[in-house]
Design a protein around this motif. Sequence first.
Motif, PDB file in Angstrom:
ATOM      1  N   THR A 180       1.061  -0.867   0.226  1.00  0.00           N
ATOM      2  CA  THR A 180       0.266  -0.139  -0.614  1.00  0.00           C
ATOM      3  C   THR A 180       0.474   0.921   0.134  1.00  0.00           C
ATOM      4  O   THR A 180       2.030   1.354   0.578  1.00  0.00           O
TER       5      THR A 180
ATOM      6  N   SER B 198       0.497   5.491  -0.298  1.00  0.00           N
ATOM      7  CA  SER B 198      -0.080   7.069   0.305  1.00  0.00           C
ATOM      8  C   SER B 198      -0.263   7.954  -0.747  1.00  0.00           C
ATOM      9  O   SER B 198       0.496   8.428  -0.673  1.00  0.00           O
TER      10      SER B 198
ATOM     11  N   TRP C 112      -6.705  11.152   5.618  1.00  0.00           N
ATOM     12  CA  TRP C 112      -5.572  11.357   6.533  1.00  0.00           C
ATOM     13  C   TRP C 112      -4.940   9.892   7.296  1.00  0.00           C
ATOM     14  O   TRP C 112      -5.249   9.715   7.659  1.00  0.00           O
ATOM     15  N   ASP C 113      -3.507   9.965   6.327  1.00  0.00           N
ATOM     16  CA  ASP C 113      -3.391   8.404   6.845  1.00  0.00           C
ATOM     17  C   ASP C 113      -2.223   8.601   8.025  1.00  0.00           C
ATOM     18  O   ASP C 113      -1.135   9.445   7.634  1.00  0.00           O
TER      19      ASP C 113
ATOM     20  N   LYS D 256       1.352   7.466   7.542  1.00  0.00           N
ATOM     21  CA  LYS D 256       2.682   7.645   7.084  1.00  0.00           C
ATOM     22  C   LYS D 256       2.877   9.672   7.080  1.00  0.00           C
ATOM     23  O   LYS D 256       3.380   9.543   6.221  1.00  0.00           O
TER      24      LYS D 256
ATOM     25  N   ARG E 121      -4.808   9.589  -0.499  1.00  0.00           N
ATOM     26  CA  ARG E 121      -5.485   8.485  -1.046  1.00  0.00           C
ATOM     27  C   ARG E 121      -4.397   7.686  -1.244  1.00  0.00           C
ATOM     28  O   ARG E 121      -3.720   7.531  -0.763  1.00  0.00           O
ATOM     29  N   LYS E 122      -5.076   6.373  -0.472  1.00  0.00           N
ATOM     30  CA  LYS E 122      -4.442   5.185  -0.419  1.00  0.00           C
ATOM     31  C   LYS E 122      -4.999   4.438  -1.763  1.00  0.00           C
ATOM     32  O   LYS E 122      -5.628   3.760  -1.964  1.00  0.00           O
TER      33      LYS E 122
ATOM     34  N   ALA F 241      -7.116   7.679   2.260  1.00  0.00           N
ATOM     35  CA  ALA F 241      -6.341   7.296   3.066  1.00  0.00           C
ATOM     36  C   ALA F 241      -5.779   6.487   4.236  1.00  0.00           C
ATOM     37  O   ALA F 241      -5.731   6.323   4.809  1.00  0.00           O
ATOM     38  N   SER F 242      -7.732   7.498   4.784  1.00  0.00           N
ATOM     39  CA  SER F 242      -7.220   7.189   6.214  1.00  0.00           C
ATOM     40  C   SER F 242      -8.826   5.929   6.639  1.00  0.00           C
ATOM     41  O   SER F 242      -8.379   4.724   7.832  1.00  0.00           O
TER      42      SER F 242
ATOM     43  N   GLN G 247      -7.832   1.747   7.253  1.00  0.00           N
ATOM     44  CA  GLN G 247      -6.997   1.639   7.612  1.00  0.00           C
ATOM     45  C   GLN G 247      -6.330   0.398   6.580  1.00  0.00           C
ATOM     46  O   GLN G 247      -6.835  -0.859   5.970  1.00  0.00           O
ATOM     47  N   ASP G 248      -5.093  -0.181   5.905  1.00  0.00           N
ATOM     48  CA  ASP G 248      -4.523  -1.443   5.251  1.00  0.00           C
ATOM     49  C   ASP G 248      -5.695  -2.924   5.357  1.00  0.00           C
ATOM     50  O   ASP G 248      -6.039  -2.861   4.844  1.00  0.00           O
TER      51      ASP G 248
END
Length: 99
Positions: free
Chosen positions: A3, A5, A19-20, A23, A28-29, A48-49, A51-52
């Motif tokens: 993944t 971001s 928001w990640d 990172k 976006r992710k 991006a917020s 979770q993986d």
Amino acid sequence: MDTRSLRAAPTIPRSTSGWDGGKEAGGRKQYVMVDCLGLLLVVMVTAASVQDRDAAGPVPARLRARFRKIQLVRADGGYAGRLVVWAAEKLHLGDRRAR
């Protein structure tokens, strides 16, 4: 499987960006699966917020639907736990030597 971001342009709606915190990147992710040559097999984009481990479930499922012969998937350490067990049991993706 990994993944990354990416920063989103200012014109991107807030509903599709986030928001990640890990990172420290907003946008976006991108979830990506490639083959051993680095050729793109599957890609999925979320805010991006997300979770993986929460969003990564559909990625191996899409891989299995399109590429039936793939038997082994290597993933970043962030995908440990239930996702690995699920992919091995339901999609038959994993290390055959470990079975």
